[in-house]
Design a protein around this motif. Sequence first.
Motif, PDB file in Angstrom:
ATOM      1  N   ALA A   9    -108.646   3.626 -14.936  1.00  0.00           N
ATOM      2  CA  ALA A   9    -109.566   4.760 -14.387  1.00  0.00           C
ATOM      3  C   ALA A   9    -109.473   4.981 -12.884  1.00  0.00           C
ATOM      4  N   CYS A  10    -110.259   5.911 -12.510  1.00  0.00           N
ATOM      5  CA  CYS A  10    -110.409   6.055 -11.134  1.00  0.00           C
ATOM      6  C   CYS A  10    -111.795   6.130 -10.587  1.00  0.00           C
ATOM      7  N   GLY A  11    -111.701   6.102  -9.328  1.00  0.00           N
ATOM      8  CA  GLY A  11    -113.174   6.105  -8.561  1.00  0.00           C
ATOM      9  C   GLY A  11    -114.362   5.166  -9.306  1.00  0.00           C
ATOM     10  N   SER A  12    -115.254   5.506  -9.540  1.00  0.00           N
ATOM     11  CA  SER A  12    -116.517   4.601 -10.102  1.00  0.00           C
ATOM     12  C   SER A  12    -115.993   4.126 -11.648  1.00  0.00           C
ATOM     13  N   ALA A  13    -115.243   4.906 -12.340  1.00  0.00           N
ATOM     14  CA  ALA A  13    -114.909   4.674 -13.642  1.00  0.00           C
ATOM     15  C   ALA A  13    -114.059   3.272 -13.407  1.00  0.00           C
ATOM     16  N   TYR A  14    -113.282   3.218 -12.388  1.00  0.00           N
ATOM     17  CA  TYR A  14    -112.401   2.111 -12.262  1.00  0.00           C
ATOM     18  C   TYR A  14    -113.222   0.868 -11.940  1.00  0.00           C
ATOM     19  N   ILE A  21    -111.189   4.595 -18.929  1.00  0.00           N
ATOM     20  CA  ILE A  21    -112.682   5.215 -18.973  1.00  0.00           C
ATOM     21  C   ILE A  21    -112.788   6.417 -17.888  1.00  0.00           C
ATOM     22  N   SER A  22    -113.505   7.353 -18.440  1.00  0.00           N
ATOM     23  CA  SER A  22    -113.533   8.626 -17.733  1.00  0.00           C
ATOM     24  C   SER A  22    -114.792   9.169 -18.196  1.00  0.00           C
ATOM     25  N   GLN A  23    -115.637   9.382 -17.123  1.00  0.00           N
ATOM     26  CA  GLN A  23    -116.703  10.422 -17.346  1.00  0.00           C
ATOM     27  C   GLN A  23    -116.400  11.850 -17.929  1.00  0.00           C
ATOM     28  N   SER A  24    -115.639  12.590 -17.516  1.00  0.00           N
ATOM     29  CA  SER A  24    -115.133  13.949 -17.721  1.00  0.00           C
ATOM     30  C   SER A  24    -114.115  13.898 -18.635  1.00  0.00           C
ATOM     31  N   GLY A  25    -113.409  13.013 -18.724  1.00  0.00           N
ATOM     32  CA  GLY A  25    -112.426  13.005 -19.743  1.00  0.00           C
ATOM     33  C   GLY A  25    -111.221  13.872 -19.373  1.00  0.00           C
ATOM     34  N   GLU A  26    -111.285  14.341 -18.113  1.00  0.00           N
ATOM     35  CA  GLU A  26    -110.167  15.222 -17.551  1.00  0.00           C
ATOM     36  C   GLU A  26    -109.571  14.813 -16.367  1.00  0.00           C
ATOM     37  N   THR A  27    -109.621  13.635 -15.742  1.00  0.00           N
ATOM     38  CA  THR A  27    -109.152  13.455 -14.724  1.00  0.00           C
ATOM     39  C   THR A  27    -107.597  13.254 -14.802  1.00  0.00           C
ATOM     40  N   ALA A  28    -107.068  13.866 -13.882  1.00  0.00           N
ATOM     41  CA  ALA A  28    -105.310  13.885 -14.001  1.00  0.00           C
ATOM     42  C   ALA A  28    -104.693  12.534 -13.846  1.00  0.00           C
ATOM     43  N   ASP A  29    -105.111  12.053 -13.029  1.00  0.00           N
ATOM     44  CA  ASP A  29    -104.354  10.625 -13.038  1.00  0.00           C
ATOM     45  C   ASP A  29    -104.723   9.581 -13.840  1.00  0.00           C
ATOM     46  N   THR A  30    -105.907   9.841 -14.340  1.00  0.00           N
ATOM     47  CA  THR A  30    -106.232   8.997 -15.681  1.00  0.00           C
ATOM     48  C   THR A  30    -105.285   9.544 -16.831  1.00  0.00           C
ATOM     49  N   ILE A  31    -105.289  10.669 -17.221  1.00  0.00           N
ATOM     50  CA  ILE A  31    -104.570  11.261 -18.427  1.00  0.00           C
ATOM     51  C   ILE A  31    -102.973  10.859 -18.199  1.00  0.00           C
ATOM     52  N   ALA A  47    -124.835  15.895 -10.845  1.00  0.00           N
ATOM     53  CA  ALA A  47    -124.567  15.379  -9.544  1.00  0.00           C
ATOM     54  C   ALA A  47    -123.081  14.926  -9.327  1.00  0.00           C
ATOM     55  N   VAL A  48    -122.423  15.098  -8.140  1.00  0.00           N
ATOM     56  CA  VAL A  48    -120.921  14.701  -8.175  1.00  0.00           C
ATOM     57  C   VAL A  48    -120.913  13.165  -8.251  1.00  0.00           C
ATOM     58  N   ALA A  49    -121.878  12.615  -7.398  1.00  0.00           N
ATOM     59  CA  ALA A  49    -121.766  11.078  -7.569  1.00  0.00           C
ATOM     60  C   ALA A  49    -122.272  10.501  -8.724  1.00  0.00           C
ATOM     61  N   THR A  50    -121.333  10.005  -9.564  1.00  0.00           N
ATOM     62  CA  THR A  50    -121.846   9.446 -10.777  1.00  0.00           C
ATOM     63  C   THR A  50    -123.019   8.166 -10.666  1.00  0.00           C
ATOM     64  N   THR A  51    -123.655   8.273 -11.617  1.00  0.00           N
ATOM     65  CA  THR A  51    -124.727   7.031 -11.881  1.00  0.00           C
ATOM     66  C   THR A  51    -124.955   6.747 -13.133  1.00  0.00           C
ATOM     67  N   THR A  57    -123.529   3.685 -18.219  1.00  0.00           N
ATOM     68  CA  THR A  57    -123.162   3.927 -19.733  1.00  0.00           C
ATOM     69  C   THR A  57    -121.818   3.411 -19.968  1.00  0.00           C
ATOM     70  N   GLN A  58    -120.846   3.421 -18.817  1.00  0.00           N
ATOM     71  CA  GLN A  58    -119.464   3.025 -19.354  1.00  0.00           C
ATOM     72  C   GLN A  58    -119.490   1.578 -19.293  1.00  0.00           C
ATOM     73  N   VAL A  59    -120.319   0.958 -18.386  1.00  0.00           N
ATOM     74  CA  VAL A  59    -120.360  -0.630 -18.321  1.00  0.00           C
ATOM     75  C   VAL A  59    -120.968  -1.300 -19.507  1.00  0.00           C
ATOM     76  N   ALA A  98    -120.650   0.455  -2.384  1.00  0.00           N
ATOM     77  CA  ALA A  98    -120.194   0.896  -1.280  1.00  0.00           C
ATOM     78  C   ALA A  98    -119.618   2.395  -1.577  1.00  0.00           C
ATOM     79  N   LEU A  99    -119.063   2.391  -2.637  1.00  0.00           N
ATOM     80  CA  LEU A  99    -118.542   3.942  -2.889  1.00  0.00           C
ATOM     81  C   LEU A  99    -119.818   4.794  -2.972  1.00  0.00           C
ATOM     82  N   LYS A 100    -120.698   4.600  -3.644  1.00  0.00           N
ATOM     83  CA  LYS A 100    -121.791   5.481  -3.678  1.00  0.00           C
ATOM     84  C   LYS A 100    -122.495   5.825  -2.079  1.00  0.00           C
ATOM     85  N   MET A 101    -122.358   4.752  -1.532  1.00  0.00           N
ATOM     86  CA  MET A 101    -122.820   4.920  -0.222  1.00  0.00           C
ATOM     87  C   MET A 101    -121.995   6.014   0.635  1.00  0.00           C
TER      88      MET A 101
HETATM   89  C1  AGP Z   1    -117.970   8.670  -8.191  1.00  0.00           C
HETATM   90  O1  AGP Z   1    -119.359   8.939  -8.000  1.00  0.00           O
HETATM   91  C2  AGP Z   1    -117.028  10.086  -8.245  1.00  0.00           C
HETATM   92  N1  AGP Z   1    -117.619  11.075  -8.858  1.00  0.00           N
HETATM   93  C3  AGP Z   1    -115.644   9.600  -8.628  1.00  0.00           C
HETATM   94  O2  AGP Z   1    -115.176   8.352  -8.290  1.00  0.00           O
HETATM   95  C4  AGP Z   1    -115.316   9.454 -10.366  1.00  0.00           C
HETATM   96  O3  AGP Z   1    -115.770   8.362 -10.798  1.00  0.00           O
HETATM   97  C5  AGP Z   1    -113.900   9.524 -10.701  1.00  0.00           C
HETATM   98  O4  AGP Z   1    -113.280  10.780 -10.093  1.00  0.00           O
HETATM   99  C6  AGP Z   1    -113.288   9.555 -12.022  1.00  0.00           C
HETATM  100  O5  AGP Z   1    -113.847  10.564 -12.632  1.00  0.00           O
HETATM  101  P1  AGP Z   1    -114.118  10.473 -14.286  1.00  0.00           P
HETATM  102  O6  AGP Z   1    -114.916   9.442 -14.770  1.00  0.00           O
HETATM  103  O7  AGP Z   1    -114.687  11.950 -14.757  1.00  0.00           O
HETATM  104  O8  AGP Z   1    -112.427  10.370 -14.736  1.00  0.00           O
END
Ligand code: AGP
Length: 607
Positions: free
Chosen positions: A299-304, A346-356, A397-401, A406-408, A482-485
């Motif tokens: 995954a990427c970012g918070s999903a990672y 793991i992906s909130q949006s399901g559209e993250t390019a690197d994850t795909i 919000a851009v910052a995921t909470t 819910t992923q965890v 730390a990422l949230k901050m």
């Molecule tokens: C976290 O607050 C960010 N918005 C970012 O790290 C995000 O979690 C990451 O880009 C992955 O996104 P996704 O879950 O939609 O794949």
Amino acid sequence: MCGIVGFTGRQSAAPVLLEGLKKLEYRGYDSAGIAVMDGKSITVNKVRGRIANLCEKTKDGAKVPGTTGIGHTRWATHGAPTEENAHPHLSNDGRFAIVHNGIIENYLSLREELTQDGYHFLSETDTEVIVHLLEMYYRGNVRDALIKTANRLRGSYALGVICSEEPGKIYAVREASPLILGVGIDENFFASDVTALVNHTRNVIYLEDGEFAELSDTSIRIFDCSGQEIHKKATRVLWDVQAAEKGGYEHFMLKEIMEQPGAVKATLAPRMKEHGVEFEELTGLLPKLPSIRKILITACGSAYYAGCAGKYALEHLARIPVEVELASELRYSDPLIDESTLLIVISQSGETADTIAAMKECKARGAKTLAIVNVVGSSVATLADFAVYTWAGPEIAVATTKGYTTQVTVLYMLALYFADHLNRIGEEKARLQEALQAMPRRIQESIDMNANIPALARKYHKAKALFFIGRNTDYAVALEGALKMKEISYLHAEAYAAGELKHGTIALIEEHQPVIALCANPSIMEKTLSNMVEVKSRGAEVLALTFRNNQKILSVADDLLFMPEVDPLFSAVMEIVPLQLLAYYVARENGCDIDKPKNLAKSVTVE
Ligand code: AGP
């Protein structure tokens, strides 16, 4: 999340419904529809995509005569975002049209029963069972049919209903999903969200669970679930539209932090059965489970970071080795993967390019793929062999909470599910199951016990940098904290495994340097305590996150964040909450654009 509007009055209903739906657009949706009653006939118009398409199709409502109707914006859950799955849904006899928010947990068994009784289903939704039940129970009295139908439903629902036998009436039913009645003059309304009402009326009645209402242009009658009439007073809404969208909160991020108990509950509820955790969506994976030699999470970012937090429970309970890899690294790493690898994406949006891209790479090498994803019908969900949805609802919000928590939560459930089906869990099972069930309550406690965070933010918001330290499960949470901050407050924030301090980082510690020490894992807490003492003796100010009665930590720390005492295997979900709030209030002190931080996008669809 889906949105509902209903209108009955003397003016044309369709334009009012369309305008109400537009007010709900901010919640996120992927299809929309309206049903309008003209005399005894009901006309349904639905579209995939934007409300603008619905306006075009109906000529802004002018093509749809009638003064009574219901409307809906759908955020796909059961079934892809298609026109067939969009609401309103009609009964086979065309008498009833309904819109629904929520999830009907027993829809599969109801669908089977209704199919056997000869009802035809036109969609894949859980909602459609409701309209056929209404038809089945209707004997000339809509209220009776509603009560009988509601008695058959398990789950959450806010319903809007019209019946061609009762021109001029709209019905609203509520169970664990918000629904508000708007009191007008010669017209009345309902909506899932006050934003859709405030342009028409500020006098509202909040329905409670188990209540339903019958509205005509001149009357509103409310009943309990047995059909007994009850009397409720209207209250006056003072919010403006913008505040109403955010549920009265200053930012979507804060609203979404506060929504976490509900989001985690919605994610747990369909899977937590009396005998254990069950994933209907994973029955096809079960026969292959014994042959899985490795789980690879990407995954990427918070999903990672959610993957990093879930790894501990998966390894400890299921006893399968787990690796967690950034998708942007994995895709170019020539990974050692074969049919015995289970790839968890793991992906909130399901559209993250690197994850795909990483997912495609691993699939090509034979891995089985399981996606933990929030958006139904998204690329990740579609590509995966198995999709497990987080029911967080749209995150604005851009910052995921709530996306992260819910992923965890799903990873925790998977750990228990795999362990159970591999016969690798014994007495622990009941206790851990209870711990999972208690999480929504525990998250609320994490929110409630930290009223001092705005004051702490005032103290720390000018820091040049913030260091987060922790070990084991605490370290995983430190990474996300730390990422949230950094993403919303623009402060330099770094997470370090506390044991690594002496290998370099401690050189950065100087007088008044804030260090946030995470201490929620008793097995390793003494070690983190030593690290706290080390940094303090070099002048650091330590803000510790721990339990209220943890005297040892309390005596060393300068300031405190609190969380309830929970099993460390499942602690990340409660532990991250005070850190989300701290990041939020620090960003607020610094005057940052919290919901839309600079340079960031909600969904990163390019490499
Ligand atoms: C976290 O607050 C960010 N918005 C970012 O790290 C995000 O979690 C990451 O880009 C992955 O996104 P996704 O879950 O939609 O794949």
